[in-house]
Design an enzyme around this catalytic site. Structure first.
Site, PDB file in Angstrom:
ATOM      1  CG  MET A   1      -0.962 -20.745 -58.676  1.00 58.06           C
ATOM      2  SD  MET A   1      -0.801 -18.647 -57.546  1.00 58.06           S
ATOM      3  CE  MET A   1      -1.300 -19.258 -55.835  1.00 58.06           C
ATOM      4  CB  CYS A   2       4.384 -23.792 -58.784  1.00 55.75           C
ATOM      5  SG  CYS A   2       3.788 -25.138 -59.805  1.00 55.75           S
ATOM      6  N   GLY A   3       4.206 -23.765 -54.846  1.00 56.44           N
ATOM      7  CA  GLY A   3       4.856 -23.668 -53.816  1.00 56.44           C
ATOM      8  C   GLY A   3       6.099 -23.829 -54.887  1.00 56.44           C
TER       9      GLY A   3
END
Length: 296
Positions: A1-3
């Site tokens: 994921m990660c943003g």
């Protein structure tokens, strides 16, 4: 994921709001990366080198900075923020300072430059932003990252941004498949790495390319053939801001541009709190295309 998020201000009247705007963007990306978070802010230019240090706690850092001043006979103005401290050193003494710090276990140099400050820690993004008082920071541009550790432990060293050159840092969403080979090649070119994270390799690759005379845009273009995998990079330099997605572009990304700013977010909801977003040109960055802006 990660943003990942980024904000590059064109209108100087917004510079006092940079940190507050970024804090909102970072917090919105919590569910893409609740493990740890970090950000880099490009603020006022120091009369020397800003060196961001990280330690186990504020008291330990305070003691280390006091010992450093005494050992090297330097004044070293310091800004303390929780587990990080930014010292301002004469540029010609940065190597001496780094060498001295290597003898102090548990103290890391997170980044350095004339304008850049980097802060990162384990925890929810909103909590990390609050710990370092991001909302009070001013500057011209900044980038941030919220991490969901899927292939490694949740540690502060593994948090983004990664900085491998003066005033240069990178945040990354994705995965590189050839990072070990690239790391070995870059070590032969004199670069060093603090972690096994593939994102640090990407940052080091850009440092090497720019050290060899490439512009930020040219370095990113070269990465399309030299770095394998799927990735979205957001990069900051002292005067520049750039975005690149790999040729497949499977990671989400959205940008907005007005006469006042350029903004990036992994999702549109990271941008909805920005001023004038309703009138912005909102677009998805194209695959294998470098988007770059620079202050003049």
């Amino acid at each position: 994921m990660c943003g990942i998020v980024g904000l590059f201000l064109k209108d100087s009247s917004l510079e006092s709001q940079l940190g507050a705007l970024m804090a909102g963007m970072l917090g919105t990306m919590t569910d893409r990366g609740p493990d740890s978070a970090g950000f880099a802010v490009y603020g006022s230019q120091a009369d020397g080198a800003k060196i961001t240090l990280r330690g186990p706690d504020a008291a330990s850092l305070k003691a280390v900075v006091a010992d450093l001043r005494s050992a090297l006979g330097l004044t070293l103005p310091a800004l303390e923020r929780d587990t990080h401290t930014v010292i301002v050193a004469p540029s010609n003494r940065e190597a001496d300072i780094r060498a001295w710090l290597e003898s102090r276990p548990g103290i890391d140099v997170v980044g350095s430059g004339r304008r850049m400050e980097i802060y990162k820690e384990v925890g929810l993004p909103a909590d990390v932003a609050q710990r370092f008082a991001l909302s009070t920071m001013a500057g011209t541009h900044g980038i941030g990252h919220t991490r969901m550790a899927t292939e490694s432990a949740v540690t502060t060293n593994g948090a983004h941004p990664f900085s491998t050159g003066p005033d240069q840092c990178l945040v990354h969403n994705g995965s590189l498949s050839n990072h070990n080979a690239v790391r070995r090649s870059l070590r032969r070119e004199g670069l060093s790495f603090s972690t096994d994270n593939d994102s640090e390799v990407a940052a080091g690759y850009l440092t090497w390319r720019m050290r060899e005379g490439r512009s930020l845009k040219e370095a990113l273009e070269a990465s399309l053939s030299d770095l394998d995998g799927f990735f979205t990079f957001v990069v900051g330099t002292a005067e520049g801001f750039a975005v690149l997605r790999d040729p497949i572009a499977c990671k989400p990304a959205i940008m907005a541009e007005t006469d006042d700013y350029v903004a990036f977010g992994s999702e549109y909801r990271a941008l909805v709190g920005l001023p004038g977003i309703g009138q912005a040109r909102v677009f998805e960055p194209e695959p294998a295309t470098v988007y770059a802006w620079e202050r003049h």
